[in-house]
Scaffold this active site. Structure first.
Site, PDB file in Angstrom:
ATOM      1  N   VAL A 168      46.936  47.213  51.644  1.00 56.34           N
ATOM      2  CA  VAL A 168      46.135  46.213  49.835  1.00 56.34           C
ATOM      3  C   VAL A 168      45.791  45.091  49.891  1.00 56.34           C
ATOM      4  CG1 VAL A 168      47.796  48.000  48.537  1.00 56.34           C
ATOM      5  CG2 VAL A 168      48.349  45.278  49.716  1.00 56.34           C
ATOM      6  N   SER A 169      45.037  44.813  48.969  1.00 58.82           N
ATOM      7  CA  SER A 169      44.488  43.166  49.008  1.00 58.82           C
ATOM      8  C   SER A 169      44.655  42.345  48.371  1.00 58.82           C
ATOM      9  CB  SER A 169      42.982  43.271  47.741  1.00 58.82           C
ATOM     10  OG  SER A 169      42.116  44.206  47.979  1.00 58.82           O
ATOM     11  N   THR A 170      45.573  42.303  48.094  1.00 56.79           N
ATOM     12  CA  THR A 170      46.933  41.172  46.888  1.00 56.79           C
ATOM     13  C   THR A 170      48.464  41.286  47.367  1.00 56.79           C
ATOM     14  OG1 THR A 170      46.671  41.133  45.345  1.00 56.79           O
ATOM     15  CG2 THR A 170      44.415  40.478  45.474  1.00 56.79           C
TER      16      THR A 170
END
Length: 197
Positions: A17-19
């Site tokens: 996931v990006s964050t």
């Protein structure tokens, strides 16, 4: 690795996931449903653009010939289309298969899936060549009109150059503050100071 695993290979998963605020549950559930054991799922909570992804590094070290890397979707693996294709090509050279759950046709462990990936890689190469050709044609046309490529020259009379030089003499202001004020990088700041010397 057991004798059975050597023959059939293992399914090894990667999720990202990006964050930190995003959840990995749906990806992990999809990987487990595809047959990947939870202990062989490697994860990262980092932007796809970042080159440092410890989970992916550990995953790549774990993979051995005969194994298959399983991901939820193509954009979870590569920083760009070029990086994705290079990564999958490296896996194939090592005898490691590749499968994307959400992108059904991409499965290099099957003849049809490998063909789809090869078409994908060919289209990406074709796109890169088109971009190169357009860039070269644009530069050639610009030169024919008397223009040269590269960054335009900044004169010593440019207001930002003047301000950078003026602020550089004020020792109460840090270089970082000057750069923030003028919205320039440190490299640009130092370049400005050399203009007209």
């Amino acid at each position: 690795m057991t004798e059975e695993n050597r023959e059939t290979g293992r399914l090894i998963g990667y999720a990202r996931v990006s964050t930190g605020g995003q959840e990995l549950h749906s990806q992990i559930d999809a990987l487990k449903k595809a047959g990947v054991p939870e202990k062989l799922i490697f994860i990262d909570k980092a932007s796809g653009a970042k080159s440092e992804r410890p989970g992916l590094d550990s995953c790549m070290q774990e993979l051995q010939a005969g194994d298959t890397l399983v991901i939820w979707r193509l954009d979870r693996l590569g920083r760009s289309l070029k990086h994705l294709i290079e990564t999958v090509e490296q896996l194939m050279e090592r005898g490691v298969g590749f499968r994307s759950i959400s992108d059904g046709g991409i499965d290099t462990t099957t003849a049809s899936g490998e063909m789809v990936f090869n078409i994908f890689a060919t289209l990406a190469q074709f796109e890169r060549r088109l971009i190169q050709e357009r860039t070269q044609a644009g530069l050639k046309a610009a030169r024919a009109r008397g223009r040269k490529g590269g960054r335009p020259k900044i004169s010593a009379n440019d207001p930002k150059v003047k301000m950078a030089k003026k602020l550089s003499k004020n020792y109460n202001i840090s270089i970082g503050e000057i750069c923030n004020t003028l919205k320039i990088s440190r490299a640009t700041y130092y370049r400005f100071l050399k203009i007209g010397e």
